[in-house]
Design an enzyme around this catalytic site. Structure first.
Site, PDB file in Angstrom:
ATOM      1  N   TRP A   2       0.798  -1.045   0.231  1.00  0.00           N
ATOM      2  CA  TRP A   2      -0.201   0.228  -0.245  1.00  0.00           C
ATOM      3  C   TRP A   2       0.919   1.773  -0.151  1.00  0.00           C
ATOM      4  O   TRP A   2       1.859   1.170   0.964  1.00  0.00           O
ATOM      5  CB  TRP A   2      -1.279  -0.182   1.635  1.00  0.00           C
ATOM      6  CG  TRP A   2      -1.385   0.948   1.443  1.00  0.00           C
ATOM      7  CD1 TRP A   2      -2.728   1.477   0.501  1.00  0.00           C
ATOM      8  CD2 TRP A   2      -1.019   2.338   2.307  1.00  0.00           C
ATOM      9  NE1 TRP A   2      -3.375   2.746   1.392  1.00  0.00           N
ATOM     10  CE2 TRP A   2      -2.357   3.372   2.369  1.00  0.00           C
ATOM     11  CE3 TRP A   2      -0.345   2.931   3.394  1.00  0.00           C
ATOM     12  CZ2 TRP A   2      -2.226   4.538   2.856  1.00  0.00           C
ATOM     13  CZ3 TRP A   2      -0.094   4.115   3.679  1.00  0.00           C
ATOM     14  CH2 TRP A   2      -1.118   4.999   3.682  1.00  0.00           C
ATOM     15  N   ASP A  10     -15.553  12.000  -1.655  1.00  0.00           N
ATOM     16  CA  ASP A  10     -15.182  10.552  -1.628  1.00  0.00           C
ATOM     17  C   ASP A  10     -15.529   9.933  -0.261  1.00  0.00           C
ATOM     18  O   ASP A  10     -17.286  10.543  -0.356  1.00  0.00           O
ATOM     19  CB  ASP A  10     -13.904  11.112  -1.397  1.00  0.00           C
ATOM     20  CG  ASP A  10     -13.197   9.716  -1.864  1.00  0.00           C
ATOM     21  OD1 ASP A  10     -12.750   9.110  -0.958  1.00  0.00           O
ATOM     22  OD2 ASP A  10     -11.733  10.002  -2.470  1.00  0.00           O
ATOM     23  N   ASP A  11     -15.414   9.118  -0.155  1.00  0.00           N
ATOM     24  CA  ASP A  11     -15.907   8.661   1.292  1.00  0.00           C
ATOM     25  C   ASP A  11     -16.236   9.373   2.108  1.00  0.00           C
ATOM     26  O   ASP A  11     -15.607  10.269   3.417  1.00  0.00           O
ATOM     27  CB  ASP A  11     -14.611   6.960   2.375  1.00  0.00           C
ATOM     28  CG  ASP A  11     -15.095   6.530   3.072  1.00  0.00           C
ATOM     29  OD1 ASP A  11     -15.880   6.143   3.066  1.00  0.00           O
ATOM     30  OD2 ASP A  11     -14.027   5.765   3.396  1.00  0.00           O
ATOM     31  N   LYS A  55     -15.955   6.610  -9.111  1.00  0.00           N
ATOM     32  CA  LYS A  55     -14.858   5.726  -7.927  1.00  0.00           C
ATOM     33  C   LYS A  55     -15.138   4.803  -7.105  1.00  0.00           C
ATOM     34  O   LYS A  55     -15.648   5.128  -5.996  1.00  0.00           O
ATOM     35  CB  LYS A  55     -14.332   7.028  -7.059  1.00  0.00           C
ATOM     36  CG  LYS A  55     -13.029   6.405  -6.210  1.00  0.00           C
ATOM     37  CD  LYS A  55     -12.329   7.195  -5.796  1.00  0.00           C
ATOM     38  CE  LYS A  55     -10.945   7.081  -4.393  1.00  0.00           C
ATOM     39  NZ  LYS A  55     -10.439   7.879  -3.809  1.00  0.00           N
ATOM     40  N   TRP A  56     -14.526   3.879  -7.810  1.00  0.00           N
ATOM     41  CA  TRP A  56     -15.642   1.457  -6.525  1.00  0.00           C
ATOM     42  C   TRP A  56     -14.225   1.914  -6.485  1.00  0.00           C
ATOM     43  O   TRP A  56     -13.128   1.340  -6.706  1.00  0.00           O
ATOM     44  CB  TRP A  56     -15.702   1.324  -7.836  1.00  0.00           C
ATOM     45  CG  TRP A  56     -16.264   0.338  -7.870  1.00  0.00           C
ATOM     46  CD1 TRP A  56     -15.421  -1.115  -6.857  1.00  0.00           C
ATOM     47  CD2 TRP A  56     -17.437  -0.702  -8.169  1.00  0.00           C
ATOM     48  NE1 TRP A  56     -15.949  -1.968  -7.017  1.00  0.00           N
ATOM     49  CE2 TRP A  56     -17.280  -2.051  -7.736  1.00  0.00           C
ATOM     50  CE3 TRP A  56     -18.738  -0.209  -8.982  1.00  0.00           C
ATOM     51  CZ2 TRP A  56     -18.249  -3.290  -7.383  1.00  0.00           C
ATOM     52  CZ3 TRP A  56     -19.558  -0.958  -9.227  1.00  0.00           C
ATOM     53  CH2 TRP A  56     -19.757  -2.626  -7.770  1.00  0.00           C
ATOM     54  N   ASP A  57     -13.971   1.504  -5.435  1.00  0.00           N
ATOM     55  CA  ASP A  57     -13.070   0.984  -3.870  1.00  0.00           C
ATOM     56  C   ASP A  57     -13.374  -0.343  -3.543  1.00  0.00           C
ATOM     57  O   ASP A  57     -14.720  -1.189  -4.123  1.00  0.00           O
ATOM     58  CB  ASP A  57     -13.422   2.142  -2.768  1.00  0.00           C
ATOM     59  CG  ASP A  57     -11.917   2.170  -2.531  1.00  0.00           C
ATOM     60  OD1 ASP A  57     -10.833   1.110  -3.037  1.00  0.00           O
ATOM     61  OD2 ASP A  57     -11.147   3.476  -2.158  1.00  0.00           O
ATOM     62  N   ASP A  61      -2.490   5.708  -2.943  1.00  0.00           N
ATOM     63  CA  ASP A  61      -3.061   6.450  -2.070  1.00  0.00           C
ATOM     64  C   ASP A  61      -1.735   6.581  -1.881  1.00  0.00           C
ATOM     65  O   ASP A  61      -1.649   8.616  -1.015  1.00  0.00           O
ATOM     66  CB  ASP A  61      -2.869   5.716  -0.747  1.00  0.00           C
ATOM     67  CG  ASP A  61      -4.406   5.545  -1.193  1.00  0.00           C
ATOM     68  OD1 ASP A  61      -5.453   5.966  -1.481  1.00  0.00           O
ATOM     69  OD2 ASP A  61      -4.981   4.756   0.254  1.00  0.00           O
TER      70      ASP A  61
HETATM   71  C1  GLA Z   1      -9.144   4.502  -0.331  1.00  0.00           C
HETATM   72  C2  GLA Z   1      -8.771   4.833  -1.769  1.00  0.00           C
HETATM   73  C3  GLA Z   1      -9.013   6.406  -0.517  1.00  0.00           C
HETATM   74  C4  GLA Z   1      -9.575   6.661  -0.357  1.00  0.00           C
HETATM   75  C5  GLA Z   1     -10.115   5.867   0.409  1.00  0.00           C
HETATM   76  C6  GLA Z   1     -11.844   6.822   1.651  1.00  0.00           C
HETATM   77  O1  GLA Z   1      -7.253   4.284   1.052  1.00  0.00           O
HETATM   78  O2  GLA Z   1      -7.747   4.643  -1.595  1.00  0.00           O
HETATM   79  O3  GLA Z   1      -7.900   7.215  -2.155  1.00  0.00           O
HETATM   80  O4  GLA Z   1     -10.411   6.649  -1.250  1.00  0.00           O
HETATM   81  O5  GLA Z   1     -10.522   4.477   0.190  1.00  0.00           O
HETATM   82  O6  GLA Z   1     -11.864   5.724   2.338  1.00  0.00           O
END
Ligand code: GLA
Length: 722
Positions: free
Chosen positions: A179, A346-347, A460-462, A531
């Site tokens: 990561w 985002d989240d 954005k599909w995480d 990230d």
């Molecule tokens: C992951 C993604 C980030 C962000 C976070 C949100 O780590 O890579 O870009 O969207 O989740 O929790």
């Protein structure tokens, strides 16, 4: 005799090969390379050649028979097989004889060749399917396995591809990391025995090892010359590439789904289809090989590969979970100020009983947190529309936090071991995508949001967790199917999303770059490489991905990571990919903001060069403290005659000598003008460029002095043919 020859030719044209024509070769060809297979006197299929395409076709007859093309377990070969199964009577062997082959033109100018093989003793058939894209020099290979035995048959190994090479030396480059430290390149020679590049992480499959390799023959890989092969698997799950050098110095490469923990049982008549192994064979080094992949991806594989991409402002690093409607409206204003196309939320926008106030709860409950966003997504979409920016939204629909209503209601939907403690990765678990009810739920997340808010322009599909605690309540006595059926379930959902929303762009994300493969990219327009957005790190990360993926797939955002570097440096690095921002713009000075606004304008103008042009990697960051690459627009595209050069100094030594960078891919006989762009307002030029037109020959032979001994410094030069 003449009549016999005529009939034989007709049969060949129809792809039906009679026994007395066995010496005839089956040629899987691109413009540059070819894979030549032929049937031996024993009726089996052999690989005679993989390499440069022969010009004088008569020479093909001189090639030795070679090694068996798709070796099976239990016969006379002593090394790794491509296929292993056990028959109903317990016999663990398989022998495959050639039956027939057929070639036909398919979409995109490609030729598909299907070779049918059959066991003479057991009712097992294997079809090897090769597709060759001549212009892009890409070949894909997969296998289809089917049987007619009375009871189910278990498959233990089931490669997508087996390829043989013979060279004095084999040099393997793999891409691995962690990561925030993805796709580090490392190269080493292969010697007798096996080297395995694989993963068993399941959902977030390539968090540590990427599903791609570079193999160079006769010496380490070079950018501009030499025989190299780039290979990757189109599979969003466990993969495996095994490189085995045998006792004769021959190399076999066996690629496919990682069979570890994945024995697969198929009933009579059920077809087991492997994913595609995708490769290019270049006789002109890694630069040409990467351009092959980029062209193929844009033209034939990537979702909306030839289409435009939006610039955006994301709020993740700017706010993390701490936002409300008012704050988001302010960030949308920032998007307008920056001049980007879209705001990406985002989240942290969902969950009520378990509000998503941090990463410990809420996943699975895809309803807006009413205390935080009383007007819901609907009001945000409206606000964005009012301000003239598009609205994008983050989701992570395959996952669940134990702190969620979904977990309380549907524990049987969660991959977890019923008789053991749960192990959490980022406080979450993975939903059982093999279960059709879960597939409906996951599709419903997207469909529900889109139905309620047709104005959502992007997802954005995480996917932040690998599969841990591997057990499916749904699969019952077929637990070893889970890794595979999980991925098939995911594709089922993505097929439905694509069918219903064909024009919806989506970013693939997996806690950074934990999912980056060419099957997923049929459904996604781009991906989040890491990230880690520290520009000094991103130079390496983007470099690693660039071997396989075109710049238009690599989302690259200007953020606050490594604030010791200038906004210009951060922007220059991000502009080598699909430019975006994730920063509070009130952190920027007036000059920095003006700089960013102009960078967006220039990026939009130069998209046909940067996103759709040909990449030339000029100076590798792995070879010192400097790095440079350039993009050249396609001759038949809207920016024909333009190129952009990016050069970065990382951590140079004091008093170090720097060398001119020799450009590539230009026309030596043409004259070019040079202009430095991405300059801070009011600043002096970073370097002295010739004030008159220069020939392509000069730029490629002498080059430009673009490097310096200043830490984290960069220049961007726009090159225009006269
Ligand atoms: C992951 C993604 C980030 C962000 C976070 C949100 O780590 O890579 O870009 O969207 O989740 O929790």
């Amino acid at each position: 005799m003449k009549k016999f020859l005529f009939i034989a030719c007709l049969l060949c044209a129809a792809g039906v090969v009679t026994p007395n024509l066995r010496a005839q070769s089956i040629n899987i060809q691109t413009d540059e390379a070819e894979l030549i297979l032929r049937v031996g006197d024993d009726g089996r299929l052999y690989q005679s050649w993989l390499g440069r395409r022969f010009t004088n076709r008569a020479d093909v007859d001189l090639l030795p028979r070679g090694r068996e093309a798709y070796m099976t377990h239990g016969m006379e070969d002593y090394f790794l097989s491509a296929l292993r199964m056990t028959h109903n009577d317990g016999n663990p062997s398989l022998l495959l004889n050639y039956v027939s082959h057929e070639s036909r033109a398919v979409e995109g100018g490609a030729v598909e060749t299907v070779i049918k093989l059959r066991d003479p003793k057991y009712p097992v058939e294997v079809a090897l399917v090769y597709t060759a894209w001549p212009d892009e020099n890409i070949i894909t290979s997969r296998a289809e396995i089917v049987h007619r035995e009375k009871r189910p048959v278990t498959l233990y190994n089931y490669a997508s591809s087996m390829l043989h090479l013979d060279a004095a030396e084999y040099w393997l480059t793999e891409f691995s990391g962690e990561w925030a430290n993805e796709v580090n390149r490392s190269e080493g020679p292969l010697s007798f025995g096996k080297k395995v590049v694989d993963t068993k992480l399941g959902s977030r499959a390539n968090m540590i090892v990427s599903p791609m390799f570079l193999l160079s023959l006769d010496g380490p890989a070079q950018e501009e010359s030499g025989d190299v092969m780039l290979g990757t698997l189109g599979w969003t799950g466990n993969f495996s590439f095994t490189f085995e050098v045998d006792n004769t110095g021959g190399l076999r490469i066996v690629s496919g789904i990682n069979p570890t923990g994945s024995e697969y049982t198929i009933a009579a008549g059920e077809k087991f289809s492997t994913p595609e192994f995708i490769f290019t064979y270049s006789t002109r080094g890694t630069g040409a090989a990467s351009r092959n992949f980029h062209d193929w991806a844009r033209r034939h594989r990537l979702k909306d590969g030839m289409g435009d991409r939006s610039t955006l402002l994301n709020n993740w690093e700017a706010t993390y979970f701490d936002f409300d409607e008012h704050k988001l409206a302010g960030i949308m204003d920032d998007a307008v100020t920056l001049g980007v196309d879209m705001f990406l939320l985002d989240d942290g926008w969902f969950g009520n009983k378990y509000p998503r106030s941090g990463d410990h709860q809420g996943l699975g409950d895809w309803q807006e947190t009413t205390s935080k966003l009383p007007g819901g997504v609907r009001s945000l979409v409206e606000t964005a529309k009012g301000k003239g920016v598009k609205f994008g939204l983050w989701i992570e629909p395959e996952m669940v936090n134990p702190g969620s209503e979904l977990y309380e209601k549907h524990r049987d939907w969660v991959i977890h071991l019923p008789n053991r403690d749960e192990y959490y990765f980022r406080n979450q678990l993975v939903l059982d995508m093999s279960n059709p009810a879960v597939q409906d739920f996951v599709f419903g997340v997207v469909d529900g949001l889109m139905t309620a808010n047709p104005g959502i322009a992007y997802f954005k599909w995480d996917c932040n967790s690998p599969i841990t605690n591997i057990y499916s309540a749904h699969l019952k006595d077929k637990q070893s199917h889970l890794y595979i059926d999980f991925v098939r379930g995911l594709y089922n959902v993505l097929d439905r999303v694509k069918a219903k929303y064909p024009d919806l762009p989506m970013m693939l994300c997996s806690g950074g770059g934990g999912r980056t493969d060419y099957k997923a990219l049929e459904y996604f327009t781009e991906f989040w490489p890491s990230d880690n957005t520290d520009p000094l790190e991103r130079i390496f990360i983007q470099w690693g991905y660039s071997y396989f993926f075109p710049s238009k797939t690599l989302c690259a955002h200007v953020t606050s990571w490594n604030k010791s570097t200038s906004i210009k440096f951060r922007t220059d690095v991000a502009m080598m990919g699909k430019l975006g921002f994730d920063i509070m713009i009130d952190e920027l000075s007036e000059a920095e903001l003006a700089f960013c606004r102009q960078a967006v304008v220039d990026f939009n103008r130069l998209k046909p060069v940067i996103l759709d042009g040909d990449l030339y990697r000029l100076v590798s960051p792995y070879e010192g403290e400097h790095s440079a690459l350039m993009y050249i627009a396609k001759d038949d595209g809207p920016a024909a005659g333009k190129a952009v050069l990016f050069a970065c100094d990382m951590n140079p030594r004091y008093g170090e000598f720097t060398r001119p960078v020799r450009l590539r891919g230009l026309d030596p006989g043409r004259m070019y003008t040079l202009r430095e762009i991405n300059r801070m307002p009011g600043s002096r030029p970073s370097l002295r460029l010739p004030d008159r037109a220069v020939s392509g020959e000069y730029l490629m032979e002498r080059g430009l002095e673009v490097f310096s001994t200043t830490r984290a410094r960069s220049v961007v030069i726009e090159i225009t043919a006269q």
